[in-house]
Design an enzyme around this catalytic site. Structure first.
Site, short mmCIF file in Angstrom:
data_model
loop_
_atom_site.label_atom_id
_atom_site.label_comp_id
_atom_site.label_asym_id
_atom_site.label_seq_id
_atom_site.Cartn_x
_atom_site.Cartn_y
_atom_site.Cartn_z
CG ASP A 282 -1.99 1.03 1.19
OD1 ASP A 282 -1.98 1.85 0.23
OD2 ASP A 282 -2.83 1.07 2.09
CB CYS A 335 -5.59 6.12 -0.88
SG CYS A 335 -4.15 6.90 -0.12
#
Length: 396
Positions: A282, A335
């Site tokens: 991530d 994100c």
């Protein structure tokens, strides 16, 4: 505080936030918290009102304004009642003069919008800046979704995740005793989808390469019943140190942490090279998918910062690939809704790593849209933060 004094205080805080955005300083939340700490005379209603003014102004202005007053004037142009508070009263803002500078309103500068994934259409603009709900993830070691439903009857289930529960914006979930008891974590649905997409199972060896404060590692521990072996890594000591108390509260024992030195990550993970069944990357990114939670990130993104993020993402994907055992999986996630950080990044990885393949059907039905070799989640389509993810399979 008078309403006008609240406006003046918000202007002063916006000055600090705009300066920090230009200089890469503290986040808006941190600046706002420190400003309220310095103004102990402000009551709880004052604090809520000032916070609302600050974030409404940030959501209205698309890039760092010349001043906090300019940002507030942009908001006042849309709210006549607010404009009336520029009255020159004691502790209030000076009256508005003709031709005063304003900030630029809108979602983002055209040059930035042009970088968005092709799937981002006009319908996303409002959703990307709307107030986000408060998403909870039940910690399956101690609780289930039904427990969250009992604790928070004003919420609703999150589509596609068995352990998720959604509350209205600004809900004070962490003040509930069940949070202190470790029954749940606050975690946006996009991160919950990503954790499930890793397809982890008990007894697996898992590396969370960019663990931060440990939200993803804790989600993986919950999904695997605390019966996997999870190595949570990061280069930020302060953030990684948050994981131990969170794990203790959650009753999680399957996670170990490892602080890495920037630029030496691969060497410091040599003992895991080729041994992980699953690796979660991530990666640090623009945060463009989280503007509804942190709208000031629009004020921070520059071409040079984006270039650095893209270079770091590629490097971390390559390091993560070294950790994956033959036939194992790597989940890449950001994100972000910027194509360079999403679909283009995965295409480049596949060109560098012949033999690796892309998995299909990694998300629940109806969630996400195909974006090249990966999937894009967006606020309007999926009700969650903007997120790109792709699950990559190593050759056997």
């Amino acid at each position: 505080m008078t309403p006008a004094a609240r406006v003046q205080t918000a202007i002063e805080i916006l000055d600090a936030i705009a300066a920090a955005a230009r200089e890469g300083g503290s986040s808006a939340d941190r600046i706002l918290s420190e400003a309220m700490r310095q103004r102990r005379y402000a009551g709880s209603k004052d604090r809520r009102a000032i916070r609302a003014l600050v974030y409404d102004a940030i959501r209205t202005v698309r890039s760092a304004p010349p001043s906090g007053r300019a940002a507030m004037l942009t908001l006042a142009d849309e709210q006549p009642d607010l404009a009336a508070l520029f009255d020159g009263s004691p502790y209030g803002p000076a009256p508005i003069e003709a031709g005063e500078a304003r900030g630029e309103s809108g979602l983002a500068a055209p040059t930035l919008v042009a970088l968005f994934d092709p799937l981002i259409g006009d319908e996303e603009a409002g959703a990307m800046l709307a107030r986000a709900p408060v998403d909870l993830r039940a910690n399956c070691i101690k609780a289930q979704q039904a427990d969250l439903a009992a604790h928070f009857p004003d919420g609703e289930a999150i589509a596609g995740v068995a352990d998720g529960w959604r509350l209205p914006p600004e809900s004070a979930a962490v003040q509930h005793p069940a949070y202190a008891d470790g029954q749940f974590e606050v975690q946006d649905a996009a991160s919950q989808y990503a954790a499930a997409a890793l397809d982890a199972a008990p007894a697996m060896r898992i590396v969370d390469l960019c663990a931060g404060g440990g939200g993803k590692a804790l989600a993986l521990a919950s999904l695997t019943g605390d019966r996997s072996e999870i190595l949570a890594c990061d280069i930020n000591r302060a953030r990684l140190q948050q994981l131990a108390p969170r794990a203790e509260r959650a009753g999680v024992t399957s996670i170990t942490t490892r602080l890495l030195n920037p630029g030496q990550e691969a060497d410091m993970l040599a003992d895991w090279r080729g041994h992980a069944a699953r690796v979660f990357v991530d990666a640090p990114c623009s945060g463009s998918g989280t503007w509804r939670r942190s709208p000031e990130l629009r004020w921070r993104l520059t071409p040079s910062r984006l270039d650095k993020h893209v270079a770091d993402q590629a490097r971390l994907m390559d390091i993560g690939a070294e950790m994956v055992a033959p036939g194992g999986k790597l989940l890449y996630a950001v994100c972000s809704v910027i194509a360079r950080e999403g679909r283009a990044q995965v295409d480049d990885f596949l060109n560098r790593h012949p033999g690796w393949t892309v998995d299909d059907n990694v998300l629940p039905p109806g969630i996400g849209r195909s974006a090249g070799a990966g999937f894009l989640l967006t606020p309007a389509h999926d009700g969650c933060d903007g997120f790109f993810l792709a699950r990559l399979a190593a050759p056997c």
